[in-house]
Design an enzyme around this catalytic site. Structure first.
Site, PDB file in Angstrom:
ATOM      1  N   CYS A 140       0.827  -1.200   0.000  1.00  0.00           N
ATOM      2  CA  CYS A 140       0.000   0.000   0.000  1.00  0.00           C
ATOM      3  C   CYS A 140       0.868   1.259   0.000  1.00  0.00           C
ATOM      4  O   CYS A 140       2.091   1.183   0.068  1.00  0.00           O
ATOM      5  CB  CYS A 140      -0.893   0.006   1.232  1.00  0.00           C
ATOM      6  SG  CYS A 140       0.055   0.184   2.761  1.00  0.00           S
ATOM      7  N   ALA A 167       3.270   1.595   2.820  1.00  0.00           N
ATOM      8  CA  ALA A 167       4.459   0.749   2.611  1.00  0.00           C
ATOM      9  C   ALA A 167       5.461   1.465   1.715  1.00  0.00           C
ATOM     10  O   ALA A 167       6.668   1.451   1.972  1.00  0.00           O
ATOM     11  CB  ALA A 167       4.058  -0.591   1.997  1.00  0.00           C
ATOM     12  N   HIS A 215       5.495   5.949  -3.005  1.00  0.00           N
ATOM     13  CA  HIS A 215       6.794   6.487  -3.430  1.00  0.00           C
ATOM     14  C   HIS A 215       6.627   7.941  -3.874  1.00  0.00           C
ATOM     15  O   HIS A 215       7.393   8.818  -3.506  1.00  0.00           O
ATOM     16  CB  HIS A 215       7.361   5.713  -4.633  1.00  0.00           C
ATOM     17  CG  HIS A 215       7.553   4.252  -4.393  1.00  0.00           C
ATOM     18  ND1 HIS A 215       7.416   3.317  -5.397  1.00  0.00           N
ATOM     19  CD2 HIS A 215       7.873   3.557  -3.272  1.00  0.00           C
ATOM     20  CE1 HIS A 215       7.661   2.111  -4.904  1.00  0.00           C
ATOM     21  NE2 HIS A 215       7.930   2.233  -3.616  1.00  0.00           N
TER      22      HIS A 215
HETATM   23 FE1  ICS Z   1      12.747   0.063  -6.140  1.00  0.00          FE
HETATM   24 MO1  ICS Z   1      10.464  -5.084  -2.256  1.00  0.00          MO
HETATM   25 FE2  ICS Z   1      10.899  -0.728  -4.634  1.00  0.00          FE
HETATM   26 FE3  ICS Z   1      13.295  -1.361  -4.096  1.00  0.00          FE
HETATM   27 FE4  ICS Z   1      12.163  -2.378  -6.150  1.00  0.00          FE
HETATM   28 FE5  ICS Z   1      11.289  -4.266  -4.705  1.00  0.00          FE
HETATM   29 FE6  ICS Z   1      10.061  -2.624  -3.186  1.00  0.00          FE
HETATM   30 FE7  ICS Z   1      12.443  -3.284  -2.667  1.00  0.00          FE
HETATM   31  C1  ICS Z   1      11.681  -2.435  -4.262  1.00  0.00           C
HETATM   32  S1  ICS Z   1      10.870  -0.791  -6.825  1.00  0.00           S
HETATM   33  S2  ICS Z   1       9.204  -4.431  -4.034  1.00  0.00           S
HETATM   34  S3  ICS Z   1      12.425   0.650  -4.065  1.00  0.00           S
HETATM   35  S4  ICS Z   1       9.021  -0.746  -3.456  1.00  0.00           S
HETATM   36  S5  ICS Z   1      11.808  -4.401  -6.895  1.00  0.00           S
HETATM   37  S6  ICS Z   1      10.831  -3.093  -1.198  1.00  0.00           S
HETATM   38  S7  ICS Z   1      14.185  -1.608  -6.069  1.00  0.00           S
HETATM   39  S8  ICS Z   1      12.522  -5.360  -3.294  1.00  0.00           S
HETATM   40  S9  ICS Z   1      14.326  -2.207  -2.370  1.00  0.00           S
END
Ligand code: ICS
Length: 480
Positions: free
Chosen positions: A59, A62, A192
């Protein structure tokens, strides 16, 4: 190795035929099969999840508290609302931070205003004020506070902005109200954006560093998962650049406040931080560029592209960095490639990694036959399609049912996804690695990360334990 079943549109349609007609039609737009004739591969993304399916999405709270603000270590981030949101997200993301706990590093803590019925009925602004005062009293070195709104705060109409204004004056430090109530938007992606906007409005340009230099760069969208940002920083500094600001892994309030002073913004996670890069470019003229530090091929490409933005001196150093690490990387590949060559991988992660990690697998001779995002937008899919080979499947906001069916039919040798998927697939006897948290391992970024990545993938795929458990479909095939 068993024979590879073919990826086809018919397979996708067959899987989707289990849905009611309306859901089938909607989901069909979110899944594409990339084949020879596919040039645009239009895929629907960033839209509402169909009620009733099992989605892995998070969400807005998060996306703001967990992703963007959480790793700013010398600020305290209040999970404002009922206790659950903060409690259940406490320390789950593995964004490492150096520093003294409770002094200049609050990452291991969890702060909540712990709403009760009384606060819902009478409002929580007074409580928030008290909490902010208590924080300053208990942790006098704190450099700022963010108020991360949970759903009820927006629903009851609390005025967190005025509390933030008042307390910021009283305590003489930045207090950032963030309207990231979980119900906003359709995934963590809007969180974000909201967090980027809050940083823009309350942090950027509020401080000036005295020691500015011509090689100052910011590392944006690296959250130091398992130490990733540290691995990235090592390379950039060996190239002769000065990493003055990291957003937000192992980051500080000052790094946000002085963001306008850097010469170039280097963005790793485009999805979560592109907003701020665009703002800094428009407002302060700071250029930005995307790069990829997963696996030696992509690192090498990126190091050269980054060096091109500077002078001869940096370029010379960049080439020296590549030359220095090449033999080490070749050794890693020599060791692991024979054990991993030809192995098929399916990925499903958030908004960046489903495309950024592909090169690292390819360096090990592996092939990504399916990938997808929880919350990517069109610009992410446009960047993904060229990275994928033919006869691969790309899925957006894949449902638990669809993902399981893909795996049953395509029989990958490894799945890279998250905690919600892990045990389902391990019970199906499919090797699995968590590609959000690196499974308590990491870093995976940079030259420090690749040997760890290679070892972990080998460990998952070639573990002798798989011989002891049997996939249910194999069992039923024998019984038939
Ligand atoms: Fe970017 Mo979980 Fe973001 Fe990052 Fe990415 Fe993933 Fe999540 Fe984690 C993500 S897009 S899903 S900031 S919101 S793929 S927490 S890189 S792994 S560190």
């Amino acid at each position: 190795m068993s024979e590879q079943p073919k990826v086809s549109r018919e397979m996708v349609d067959d899987i989707l035929s289990a849905y009611p007609e309306k859901a089938r039609k909607m989901r069909a737009k979110h899944i594409v099969v990339k084949d020879e004739g596919c040039t645009t591969c239009a895929i629907k993304s960033n839209s509402k999840t169909i009620p009733g399916v099992m989605t892995a999405r998070g969400c807005a709270y998060a996306g703001s508290k967990g992703v963007v603000f959480g790793p700013v270590k010398d600020m305290i981030h209040i999970s404002h609302g009922p206790v659950g949101c903060g409690y259940y997200s406490w320390s789950t993301r593995r964004n490492l931070a150096a520093g003294e706990r409770g002094v200049d590093n609050f990452v291991p803590f969890q702060f909540t205003s712990d709403f009760t019925e009384n606060d819902i009925v009478y409002g929580g602004d007074k409580k928030l004020e008290t909490l902010i005062r208590e924080i300053k009293e208990l942790f006098p070195k704190v450099k700022g506070i963010s108020i991360q709104s949970e759903c009820p705060v927006g629903l009851i109409g609390d005025d967190i902005e005025s509390v933030a204004r008042k307390m910021s004056k009283e305590l003489d430090m930045p207090i950032v109200p963030v309207r990231c109530e979980g119900f906003r938007g359709i995934s963590q992606s809007l969180g974000h954006h909201i967090a980027n906007d809050a940083i823009r409005d309350h942090m950027i340009g509020k401080k000036e560093r005295a020691d500015v230099g011509p090689y100052d760069v910011a590392l944006i969208g690296d959250y130091n998962i398992g130490g990733d940002a540290w691995a990235t920083k090592t390379i950039l500094e060996e190239m002769g650049l000065t990493v003055t600001n990291i957003w937000t892994g192992d980051g500080t309030a000052e790094m946000l406040q002085t963001a306008h002073q850097t010469k170039l913004n280097l963005i790793h996670c485009y999805r979560s931080m592109n907003y701020i890069c665009k703002h800094l470019e428009e407002e302060y003229g700071t250029p930005w560029m995307e790069f990829n530090f997963f696996g030696p091929t992509k690192i090498e490409e990126s190091v050269l592209q980054i060096a091109e933005r500077f002078d001869e001196k940096i370029m010379k150093k960049a080439k020296a960095v590549i030359a220095k690490y090449k033999p080490q990387m070749e050794k890693v590949i020599e060791q692991y490639r024979p054990r991993l060559e030809g192995k098929k991988v399916m990925l499903y992660v958030g908004g960046l990694r489903p495309r950024h990690i592909i090169g690292a697998y390819e360096d090990l001779g592996m092939e990504v036959i399916g990938t997808g995002y929880e919350f990517a937008h069109k610009d992410d899919y446009d960047r993904t399609i060229p990275e994928m080979g033919n006869a691969t499947v790309i899925y957006d906001d894949v449902t638990a049912y669809e993902f399981e069916e893909f795996v049953k039919r395509l029989k990958p040798d490894l799945i890279g996804s998250g905690i919600k998927e892990k045990y389902v697939f391990e019970k199906m006897a499919v090797p699995f690695r968590q590609m959000h948290s690196w499974d308590y391992s990491g870093p995976y970024h940079g030259y420090d990360g690749f040997p760890i990545f290679a070892r972990d993938m080998d460990m998952a795929i070639n573990s002798p334990t798989w011989a002891l458990s049997q996939a249910p479909w194999k069992k039923s095939a024998k019984e038939v």
